[in-house]
Every structure is written in C-alpha cells, then in structure tokens.
Scaffold this motif. Structure first.
Motif, PDB file in Angstrom:
ATOM      1  N   ALA A  76       0.841  -1.192   0.000  1.00  0.00           N
ATOM      2  CA  ALA A  76       0.000   0.000   0.000  1.00  0.00           C
ATOM      3  C   ALA A  76       0.875   1.240   0.000  1.00  0.00           C
ATOM      4  N   CYS A  92      -1.489   5.364  -8.459  1.00  0.00           N
ATOM      5  CA  CYS A  92      -2.297   4.395  -7.705  1.00  0.00           C
ATOM      6  C   CYS A  92      -3.741   4.375  -8.199  1.00  0.00           C
ATOM      7  N   LYS A  93      -4.235   5.539  -8.624  1.00  0.00           N
ATOM      8  CA  LYS A  93      -5.611   5.637  -9.115  1.00  0.00           C
ATOM      9  C   LYS A  93      -5.834   4.751 -10.331  1.00  0.00           C
ATOM     10  N   SER A  96      -3.790  -1.059  -9.328  1.00  0.00           N
ATOM     11  CA  SER A  96      -4.461  -1.803  -8.260  1.00  0.00           C
ATOM     12  C   SER A  96      -3.918  -1.464  -6.883  1.00  0.00           C
ATOM     13  N   LYS A  98      -3.330   0.379  -3.389  1.00  0.00           N
ATOM     14  CA  LYS A  98      -4.147   1.144  -2.450  1.00  0.00           C
ATOM     15  C   LYS A  98      -3.402   2.404  -2.035  1.00  0.00           C
ATOM     16  N   ILE A 100      -3.675   5.531   0.684  1.00  0.00           N
ATOM     17  CA  ILE A 100      -4.311   6.042   1.897  1.00  0.00           C
ATOM     18  C   ILE A 100      -3.748   7.431   2.178  1.00  0.00           C
ATOM     19  N   TYR A 124      -7.807   8.496  -4.052  1.00  0.00           N
ATOM     20  CA  TYR A 124      -7.556   7.822  -2.773  1.00  0.00           C
ATOM     21  C   TYR A 124      -8.503   6.634  -2.617  1.00  0.00           C
ATOM     22  N   ASP A 125      -8.087   5.728  -1.748  1.00  0.00           N
ATOM     23  CA  ASP A 125      -8.978   4.652  -1.327  1.00  0.00           C
ATOM     24  C   ASP A 125      -9.581   4.977   0.040  1.00  0.00           C
ATOM     25  N   GLU A 126      -8.773   5.612   0.906  1.00  0.00           N
ATOM     26  CA  GLU A 126      -9.275   6.101   2.189  1.00  0.00           C
ATOM     27  C   GLU A 126      -8.685   7.488   2.420  1.00  0.00           C
ATOM     28  N   LYS A 330      -7.605  -4.750  -0.972  1.00  0.00           N
ATOM     29  CA  LYS A 330      -8.367  -3.757  -1.739  1.00  0.00           C
ATOM     30  C   LYS A 330      -9.489  -4.451  -2.481  1.00  0.00           C
TER      31      LYS A 330
END
Length: 331
Positions: A76, A92-93, A96, A98, A100, A124-126, A330
């Motif tokens: 990540a 990252c977008k 695959s 992640k 944060i 972002y994922d979070e 993810k």
C-alpha cells in the motif's frame, strides 16, 4: 503477505506525522524531498525533487513515482501530504495499488491544498482528516490525531537541573520564506547581548543582522541533531510548525511559538496561525502577529529543569487502526 508500505511525506511536519502514523508498520520505504531521518522500520529512502509550482517537475516526478512503485512493489501507499504525493496518488488511481491519505494536523479549519486536489479528483482509497470538524465539513473520515498535539496525556518526565549557562534555541523550520520579523524581535531582547545565556539559532536561508553575545548559528540540521538541541534548551522560540510542536511535546519543553503569517509574506497561507489558536497550554505560549515578544529573564531560564528522556507522544490507537487499513485487501 508483503508488509511493505511506501510512505510519501514532505520534510518537516508532514514527515513527523507520517512517522507517528506508521510507527506500527514493520517495514516502510520513504519518499521525501529531504533525506534527514533514520528510523528502525525505514528500509530505504528515496529523495524526490520538490515540486513547488513547476509543471515540468510534476511531469518528471510522475515517471519517478512509477520507477519507485515498480521497484519496491509495496502493499500500500500512504501519505500525509505535500505536493510530492500527487504523482503517486495519480498512479495508484490507475493501478491496483491502495492509496491512503491522512491530511495534515496543521489544517484546523479546511483541507490542505494537496488534500483538496486528492479529494476533488478522488485519488484515494481512504481519506482521513485529523480534526473532527474538518472531517465532518468535507465528508472525510476521522480516526484521531497522530500524536498528542493538545498535551492531553499525563506525562511524568524525568528531569535534571539546568547547566550554569542556559540555552535558548531558536528554530525557523524548512520553509524558504523569509522570517525577519522573528529575528528583529530577538535583537530587542536584553539577553541577546548577555554572555550568560547561550543562543543556538537555526536560521535556514535567513541572514542575521548581528550575532548574539554568546551563540551558535546553524543553517539546517538533521532531525537527531535538532532533537539534542531541543533536549538541552531551557527555552525554545519557534515557528508554529507541526514537526516542531511534536518535538517540543516529547521533551515537555517551554516554548514561545511565533507563527508565520501570510500578510508579512512569511508563508503562503495562515495555517500556522490557525494551529496556534489550538495549542496554547501551560508549556506552550503563542505570540500572535501584533503582539510584542515578552522580555526573557535569566532567572526564569535558570529555574527550569531539563527533561532527560523524551515522553512518547505517539497515538498508538490511531497507528494500529491505520496499519489494519493499510493491509486490508483492496476490493
């Protein structure tokens, strides 16, 4: 399972927060614009060119980010901000990986500029904010602050008496903006010309008009060297940067904070002024822009004891929760 986390953080407060937030991760690879840190869980450090507002450097850094990600292949990617995070978030977008994002503690009333871009384009994922009000306003998540910025923990530090000639440490951080206003206030202090006090002044790129009677002038220094200077000081006079606040808390240091403000061209915005409004305490005194610096006396410096070992200001509940988020699969 691979337990490697790639951490991107600009030097200074962003980096301090990133180290606290990832303190429970076994292995991190760090990307920063300055290489001045050593931690047991940092396996490698990459130095990235600071982007500022140069579009060509942004383009170069996209290729640099791709190189680092392909070489390290982390589980990540995590960032506390600074524009250097943007190319990693973008890659990252479209992959695959992640990503944060934890927005900086220094943004008390709104998201940082980097945070706004990451949020706007959903890179972002979070996404976490470190102030509940900011999280609610921007529809982001809140899992606490990465360290005890409000000095809420009940520390019992080990102390010793001050040396015969007390030290006043002055720091201005890593900013490239001038901070002449602070130095002008120092020149007016009677102790500035008193050899009974030893001054250590970190000037950055600033130039002093005249030197203290007894002092040492440094440009920039490593984090470990700065920690030793903080430890020995009876008083610290500092800009209101997050990295500085954490280090002063660790040594329960008596600090006079002078926040940089935009109207004096000392910074691009007033986030230091905003954070200053939140941290005033029994050990932290904040000097607002129109206030005159109080006269520092030798007696008050000699009365203060030195904390010999740092207290741990890390928020481990937050660090453990973040670790779980980083290593969740993810979906």
């Amino acid at each position: 399972m691979n337990k490697k986390v790639l951490v991107i953080a600009s030097a200074g407060g962003h980096l301090t927060q990133a180290m606290c937030a990832t303190s429970q991760c076994d292995e991190i690879v760090l990307v920063s614009n300055k290489v001045n840190i050593k931690k047991s869980n940092i396996s490698k450090i990459y130095k990235i060119i600071d982007t500022q507002k140069n579009p060509f450097i942004h383009i170069f850094n996209i290729f640099f980010a791709l190189y680092v990600l392909l070489k390290e292949r982390p589980t990540a990617v995590f960032s506390t901000g600074g524009p250097i995070a943007l190319p990693f978030a973008l890659i990252c977008k479209v992959s695959s990986l992640k990503f944060i994002y934890l927005d900086t503690l220094s943004r008390v009333v709104e998201l940082s500029n980097t945070g706004k871009l990451i949020k706007k384009y959903h890179l972002y994922d979070e996404f976490y904010s470190q102030w509940q009000s900011v999280a609610s306003k921007n529809n982001t998540k809140y899992i606490g602050k990465c360290f005890d910025i409000l000095s809420e923990n009940n520390y019992i530090p080990v102390t010793e008496a001050v040396e015969s000639k007390p030290v006043i440490l002055v720091t201005v951080g890593t900013s490239q903006y001038d901070f002449d206003r602070l130095f002008e206030m120092l020149y007016k202090q009677p102790l500035y010309d008193n050899a009974e006090v030893r001054w250590v002044i970190q000037t950055g790129h600033n130039k002093l008009k005249h030197l203290p009677a007894n002092g040492k002038i440094i440009d920039m220094t490593t984090r470990s060297e700065m920690e030793q200077l903080v430890k020995s000081a009876s008083l610290v006079i500092s800009h209101c940067g997050i990295g500085s606040i954490n280090q002063m808390l660790a040594y329960q240091k008596k600090v006079l904070f002078v926040p940089r403000v935009s109207k004096f061209n000392e910074f691009s915005d007033d986030h230091q002024l905003q954070i200053a409004n939140e941290i005033s305490s029994k050990i932290f005194t904040v000097l607002m822009p129109e206030q005159v610096m109080p006269t520092i006396t030798l007696g008050e410096l000699l009365d203060r004891k030195i904390v010999t070992s740092p207290v741990d200001t890390t928020n481990y509940n937050m660090a453990n929760e973040l670790k779980n988020v980083l290593f969740e699969l993810k979906t």
